[in-house]
Design a protein around this motif. Structure first.
Motif, PDB file in Angstrom:
ATOM      1  N   PHE A 134       7.799   1.340  -2.678  1.00 41.69           N
ATOM      2  CA  PHE A 134       6.756   0.718  -3.501  1.00 41.69           C
ATOM      3  C   PHE A 134       6.460  -0.691  -2.989  1.00 41.69           C
ATOM      4  O   PHE A 134       5.297  -1.071  -2.823  1.00 41.69           O
ATOM      5  N   PHE A 135       7.498  -1.480  -2.741  1.00 39.31           N
ATOM      6  CA  PHE A 135       7.292  -2.829  -2.218  1.00 39.31           C
ATOM      7  C   PHE A 135       6.639  -2.793  -0.841  1.00 39.31           C
ATOM      8  O   PHE A 135       5.703  -3.556  -0.567  1.00 39.31           O
ATOM      9  N   LEU A 136       7.127  -1.911   0.024  1.00 40.22           N
ATOM     10  CA  LEU A 136       6.578  -1.840   1.380  1.00 40.22           C
ATOM     11  C   LEU A 136       5.114  -1.382   1.381  1.00 40.22           C
ATOM     12  O   LEU A 136       4.363  -1.717   2.290  1.00 40.22           O
ATOM     13  N   SER A 137       4.738  -0.632   0.359  1.00 40.70           N
ATOM     14  CA  SER A 137       3.334  -0.191   0.287  1.00 40.70           C
ATOM     15  C   SER A 137       2.384  -1.349  -0.014  1.00 40.70           C
ATOM     16  O   SER A 137       1.164  -1.187   0.026  1.00 40.70           O
ATOM     17  N   HIS A 138       2.951  -2.536  -0.304  1.00 39.18           N
ATOM     18  CA  HIS A 138       2.157  -3.741  -0.528  1.00 39.18           C
ATOM     19  C   HIS A 138       2.331  -4.747   0.607  1.00 39.18           C
ATOM     20  O   HIS A 138       1.915  -5.902   0.479  1.00 39.18           O
ATOM     21  N   ASP A 139       2.946  -4.319   1.707  1.00 38.35           N
ATOM     22  CA  ASP A 139       3.171  -5.215   2.836  1.00 38.35           C
ATOM     23  C   ASP A 139       1.841  -5.612   3.482  1.00 38.35           C
ATOM     24  O   ASP A 139       0.861  -4.862   3.426  1.00 38.35           O
ATOM     25  N   GLU A 140       1.829  -6.799   4.076  1.00 40.67           N
ATOM     26  CA  GLU A 140       0.601  -7.284   4.710  1.00 40.67           C
ATOM     27  C   GLU A 140       0.259  -6.500   5.974  1.00 40.67           C
ATOM     28  O   GLU A 140      -0.900  -6.495   6.410  1.00 40.67           O
ATOM     29  N   ASN A 141       1.254  -5.829   6.573  1.00 40.20           N
ATOM     30  CA  ASN A 141       0.978  -4.982   7.727  1.00 40.20           C
ATOM     31  C   ASN A 141       0.393  -3.656   7.237  1.00 40.20           C
ATOM     32  O   ASN A 141       1.064  -2.888   6.538  1.00 40.20           O
ATOM     33  N   HIS A 173      -0.389  -0.834   8.691  1.00 38.98           N
ATOM     34  CA  HIS A 173       0.256   0.407   9.150  1.00 38.98           C
ATOM     35  C   HIS A 173       1.504   0.695   8.317  1.00 38.98           C
ATOM     36  O   HIS A 173       1.736   1.835   7.889  1.00 38.98           O
ATOM     37  N   LEU A 174       2.302  -0.341   8.078  1.00 38.29           N
ATOM     38  CA  LEU A 174       3.514  -0.179   7.285  1.00 38.29           C
ATOM     39  C   LEU A 174       3.178   0.146   5.835  1.00 38.29           C
ATOM     40  O   LEU A 174       3.803   1.021   5.221  1.00 38.29           O
ATOM     41  N   ALA A 175       2.177  -0.547   5.295  1.00 33.32           N
ATOM     42  CA  ALA A 175       1.784  -0.315   3.905  1.00 33.32           C
ATOM     43  C   ALA A 175       1.278   1.114   3.709  1.00 33.32           C
ATOM     44  O   ALA A 175       1.660   1.797   2.750  1.00 33.32           O
ATOM     45  N   ASP A 176       0.422   1.573   4.613  1.00 37.86           N
ATOM     46  CA  ASP A 176      -0.144   2.926   4.489  1.00 37.86           C
ATOM     47  C   ASP A 176       0.935   3.999   4.636  1.00 37.86           C
ATOM     48  O   ASP A 176       0.963   4.979   3.879  1.00 37.86           O
ATOM     49  N   ALA A 177       1.822   3.817   5.628  1.00 40.04           N
ATOM     50  CA  ALA A 177       2.894   4.799   5.847  1.00 40.04           C
ATOM     51  C   ALA A 177       3.816   4.861   4.631  1.00 40.04           C
ATOM     52  O   ALA A 177       4.224   5.944   4.197  1.00 40.04           O
TER      53      ALA A 177
END
Length: 261
Positions: free
Chosen positions: A139-146, A148-152
């Motif tokens: 959930f946190f990573l889905s809000h990352d500024e990157n 590609h990382l957020a979408d994955a």
């Protein structure tokens, strides 16, 4: 490969456990090549335990290559993943979600997705606890500024909720109601509230302001489920207070509290 592949594999296998990092890197580079050859897929899969050990290594390049070998293996033939291997994989992959290397993060998330898809039927129930533990980091990573990382992370988070048959949580995310998702997650997993708060803690010190805000707001939601008089619950509150006090006074997350209402 038909004539010499097995001999090459045995040689590379020995060097995977070498005390010299460069030898391990060379062995993994060789396995990356072999893992792309359909003739060698089964042979490479026989090294699963050794590759799993490398995923705990502190050398980011080794970890990245080991993840790539695993992905090549599971993508080549879509062979079901046994319960013991799936459990070992998801345990280490969750630790790699927060790795300080974007390539390792992306590969670990991609492999986690494959595990959810390919684990044998009887392994799905034992895997559920680990999948629940993965929800908040994803959930946190889905809000990352990157992006590609957020979408994955978003895609794997949705798949994880399908795996758990949590349509309620999935619908909240897809309806863009993240705070309802957080509240419902903690409400349904009250026994994990302290665990969830520990998972959120590192994001309070993230260099990304949106992730700081996200963590602060989640902790506020989770805190209402803590139990008075419980030592573990009171400890996490003390740690959170110490962390917040240690943050700079000019931090946007701290100095602009109305943004967190």
């Amino acid at each position: 490969m038909s004539d010499w592949g097995e001999s090459i594999l045995q040689s590379l296998s020995r060097h995977l456990q070498s005390g010299y990092p460069e030898r391990r890197r060379l062995a993994l580079r060789g396995l990356l090549v072999l893992s792309q050859d359909p003739v060698m897929v089964d042979g490479v899969r026989s090294l699963t335990e050794k590759l799993l050990e490398l995923l705990w290594d502190t050398d980011g390049e080794l970890v990245r290559m080991a993840l790539s070998v695993f992905l090549n293996g599971v993508q080549a033939r879509g062979i079901p993943i046994s319960t013991p291997t799936a459990l070992e994989l998801v345990e280490v992959l969750q630790t790699l979600f927060g790795y300080d290397n974007i390539h390792v993060q992306l590969l670990s998330i991609a492999l986690f997705r494959k595990v959810l898809k390919l684990v044998v039927e009887e392994g799905k129930q034992p895997l559920q606890t680990h999948v629940i533990q993965s929800l908040l980091p994803l959930f946190f990573l889905s809000h990352d500024e990157n992006e590609h990382l957020a979408d994955a992370s978003w895609e794997v988070l949705i798949r994880a909720l399908r795996f758990l048959k949590r349509r309620d949580l999935k619908n909240m995310l897809e309806a863009d109601k993240p705070w309802w998702f957080c509240d419902c997650l903690v409400e349904s997993e009250k026994k994990r509230v302290v665990e969830f708060m520990w998972q959120a803690m590192p994001y309070l010190e993230s260099p990304q302001e949106p992730l700081q805000e996200l963590a602060l707001r989640f902790i506020g939601i989770a805190a209402k489920y803590l139990r008075k008089g419980q030592e573990e619950d009171e400890l996490i509150i003390e740690v959170i207070i110490d962390t917040l006090q240690g943050m700079t006074a000019d931090s946007p997350t701290i100095s602009n509290p109305e943004r967190n209402d």
